[in-house]
Motif scaffolding. Structure first.
Motif, mmCIF file in Angstrom:
data_model
loop_
_atom_site.group_PDB
_atom_site.id
_atom_site.type_symbol
_atom_site.label_atom_id
_atom_site.label_comp_id
_atom_site.label_asym_id
_atom_site.label_seq_id
_atom_site.Cartn_x
_atom_site.Cartn_y
_atom_site.Cartn_z
ATOM 1 N N GLN A 23 0.850 -1.185 0.000
ATOM 2 C CA GLN A 23 0.000 0.000 0.000
ATOM 3 C C GLN A 23 0.890 1.241 0.000
ATOM 4 N N ARG A 24 0.733 2.092 -1.003
ATOM 5 C CA ARG A 24 1.529 3.305 -1.089
ATOM 6 C C ARG A 24 0.907 4.396 -0.227
ATOM 7 N N VAL A 25 1.746 5.056 0.545
ATOM 8 C CA VAL A 25 1.328 6.187 1.365
ATOM 9 C C VAL A 25 2.052 7.417 0.824
ATOM 10 N N ASN A 26 1.290 8.380 0.341
ATOM 11 C CA ASN A 26 1.834 9.625 -0.169
ATOM 12 C C ASN A 26 1.000 10.726 0.449
ATOM 13 N N GLN A 27 1.539 11.400 1.467
ATOM 14 C CA GLN A 27 0.731 12.315 2.257
ATOM 15 C C GLN A 27 1.546 13.526 2.670
ATOM 16 N N THR A 28 0.886 14.674 2.656
ATOM 17 C CA THR A 28 1.504 15.889 3.172
ATOM 18 C C THR A 28 1.571 15.789 4.690
ATOM 19 N N ILE A 29 2.697 16.190 5.250
ATOM 20 C CA ILE A 29 2.894 16.121 6.696
ATOM 21 C C ILE A 29 2.482 17.468 7.283
ATOM 22 N N PRO A 30 1.445 17.488 8.117
ATOM 23 C CA PRO A 30 0.955 18.764 8.637
ATOM 24 C C PRO A 30 1.827 19.313 9.768
ATOM 25 N N GLY A 31 1.980 20.622 9.785
ATOM 26 C CA GLY A 31 2.585 21.300 10.925
ATOM 27 C C GLY A 31 4.077 21.160 11.097
ATOM 28 N N VAL A 32 4.824 20.882 10.032
ATOM 29 C CA VAL A 32 6.278 20.801 10.161
ATOM 30 C C VAL A 32 6.925 21.901 9.328
ATOM 31 N N CYS A 33 8.066 22.389 9.797
ATOM 32 C CA CYS A 33 8.718 23.482 9.080
ATOM 33 C C CYS A 33 10.163 23.180 8.707
ATOM 34 N N ASN A 34 10.680 22.001 9.120
ATOM 35 C CA ASN A 34 12.041 21.651 8.722
ATOM 36 C C ASN A 34 12.138 20.153 8.431
ATOM 37 N N LEU A 35 13.222 19.761 7.817
ATOM 38 C CA LEU A 35 13.388 18.381 7.378
ATOM 39 C C LEU A 35 13.493 17.407 8.549
ATOM 40 N N ARG A 36 14.121 17.812 9.632
ATOM 41 C CA ARG A 36 14.255 16.926 10.798
ATOM 42 C C ARG A 36 12.883 16.569 11.384
ATOM 43 N N ALA A 37 12.025 17.563 11.552
ATOM 44 C CA ALA A 37 10.671 17.309 12.068
ATOM 45 C C ALA A 37 9.863 16.478 11.077
ATOM 46 N N ALA A 38 10.075 16.700 9.779
ATOM 47 C CA ALA A 38 9.366 15.932 8.753
ATOM 48 C C ALA A 38 9.776 14.467 8.798
ATOM 49 N N LYS A 39 11.052 14.200 8.983
ATOM 50 C CA LYS A 39 11.512 12.806 9.063
ATOM 51 C C LYS A 39 10.982 12.120 10.319
ATOM 52 N N ALA A 40 10.897 12.845 11.426
ATOM 53 C CA ALA A 40 10.333 12.269 12.648
ATOM 54 C C ALA A 40 8.848 11.964 12.456
ATOM 55 N N ALA A 41 8.124 12.865 11.814
ATOM 56 C CA ALA A 41 6.696 12.629 11.551
ATOM 57 C C ALA A 41 6.513 11.459 10.590
ATOM 58 N N GLU A 42 7.399 11.328 9.617
ATOM 59 C CA GLU A 42 7.327 10.211 8.675
ATOM 60 C C GLU A 42 7.559 8.883 9.385
ATOM 61 N N ALA A 43 8.468 8.863 10.340
ATOM 62 C CA ALA A 43 8.715 7.640 11.119
ATOM 63 C C ALA A 43 7.474 7.266 11.933
ATOM 64 N N ARG A 44 6.809 8.258 12.523
ATOM 65 C CA ARG A 44 5.564 7.992 13.255
ATOM 66 C C ARG A 44 4.484 7.448 12.332
ATOM 67 N N MET A 45 4.390 8.018 11.131
ATOM 68 C CA MET A 45 3.396 7.552 10.167
ATOM 69 C C MET A 45 3.672 6.109 9.748
ATOM 70 N N ARG A 46 4.941 5.770 9.559
ATOM 71 C CA ARG A 46 5.297 4.393 9.200
ATOM 72 C C ARG A 46 4.893 3.418 10.302
ATOM 73 N N THR A 47 5.116 3.787 11.571
ATOM 74 C CA THR A 47 4.746 2.885 12.660
ATOM 75 C C THR A 47 3.229 2.758 12.772
ATOM 76 N N GLU A 48 2.500 3.847 12.530
ATOM 77 C CA GLU A 48 1.033 3.786 12.547
ATOM 78 C C GLU A 48 0.513 2.860 11.459
ATOM 79 N N VAL A 49 1.068 2.976 10.264
ATOM 80 C CA VAL A 49 0.630 2.125 9.157
ATOM 81 C C VAL A 49 1.034 0.684 9.432
ATOM 82 N N ALA A 50 2.233 0.464 9.944
ATOM 83 C CA ALA A 50 2.689 -0.897 10.253
ATOM 84 C C ALA A 50 1.820 -1.537 11.337
ATOM 85 N N ALA A 51 1.314 -0.737 12.260
ATOM 86 C CA ALA A 51 0.455 -1.265 13.320
ATOM 87 C C ALA A 51 -0.897 -1.706 12.768
#
Length: 115
Positions: A23-51
Motif C-alpha cells: 500500500q503506497r502512502v503519499n501524504q503531506t505532513i501537517p505542521g512541520v517546518c524543517n526536514l528533521r521534524a518531517a523525518k520524525a513525523a514520517e517515522a511515526r506515520m510508518r509505525t502507525e501504518v505498520a500497526a
C-alpha cells in the motif's frame, strides 16, 4: 523517496512517500517546518501504518471513527477557533452516524452517499 520538500502557492510543505504491505502512502505532513521534524513525523506515520497490518500481512482499512478522530486532533483543533470546532464536530458526528463509525473510509463513495 521517503520525505521531500514541495513548494507551492501556499508555501513550502513536506511530503512523505513510502510503501507498506503493498500500500503506497503519499501524504503531506501537517505542521512541520524543517526536514528533521518531517523525518520524525514520517517515522511515526510508518509505525502507525505498520500497526494496522494484520497477521496475514494485509493492511487493515482505516475506519471512519479513527479518521474523524485523527482529523480533529491533527488538523481541526490546532488551526480553528473554538466556535468553528464546535460546529465542525456537529457535522462530523452527523457524517459518522449516517455511514456508521466502523465503515472503512475507502468504502465511502458516491454509491454509499446515495444509499
Amino acid at each position: 523517496m521517503a520525505v521531500y520538500k514541495r513548494g507551492g502557492k501556499k508555501g513550502v510543505a513536506f511530503v512523505c512517500d513510502f510503501v507498506v504491505a503493498g500500500q503506497r502512502v503519499n501524504q503531506t505532513i501537517p505542521g512541520v517546518c524543517n526536514l528533521r521534524a518531517a523525518k520524525a513525523a514520517e517515522a511515526r506515520m510508518r509505525t502507525e501504518v505498520a500497526a494496522r497490518i494484520n497477521a496475514s500481512g494485509t493492511l487493515v482499512k482505516m475506519s471512519l471513527e479513527v479518521a474523524i478522530e485523527r482529523y480533529v486532533v491533527e488538523r481541526l483543533m490546532p488551526r480553528s477557533k473554538p466556535a468553528a470546532v464546535a460546529s465542525h464536530l456537529i457535522y462530523l458526528g452527523m457524517i459518522r452516524n449516517y455511514f456508521g463509525p466502523s465503515r472503512p473510509v475507502s468504502a465511502i463513495n458516491n454509491a454509499a452517499c446515495a444509499e
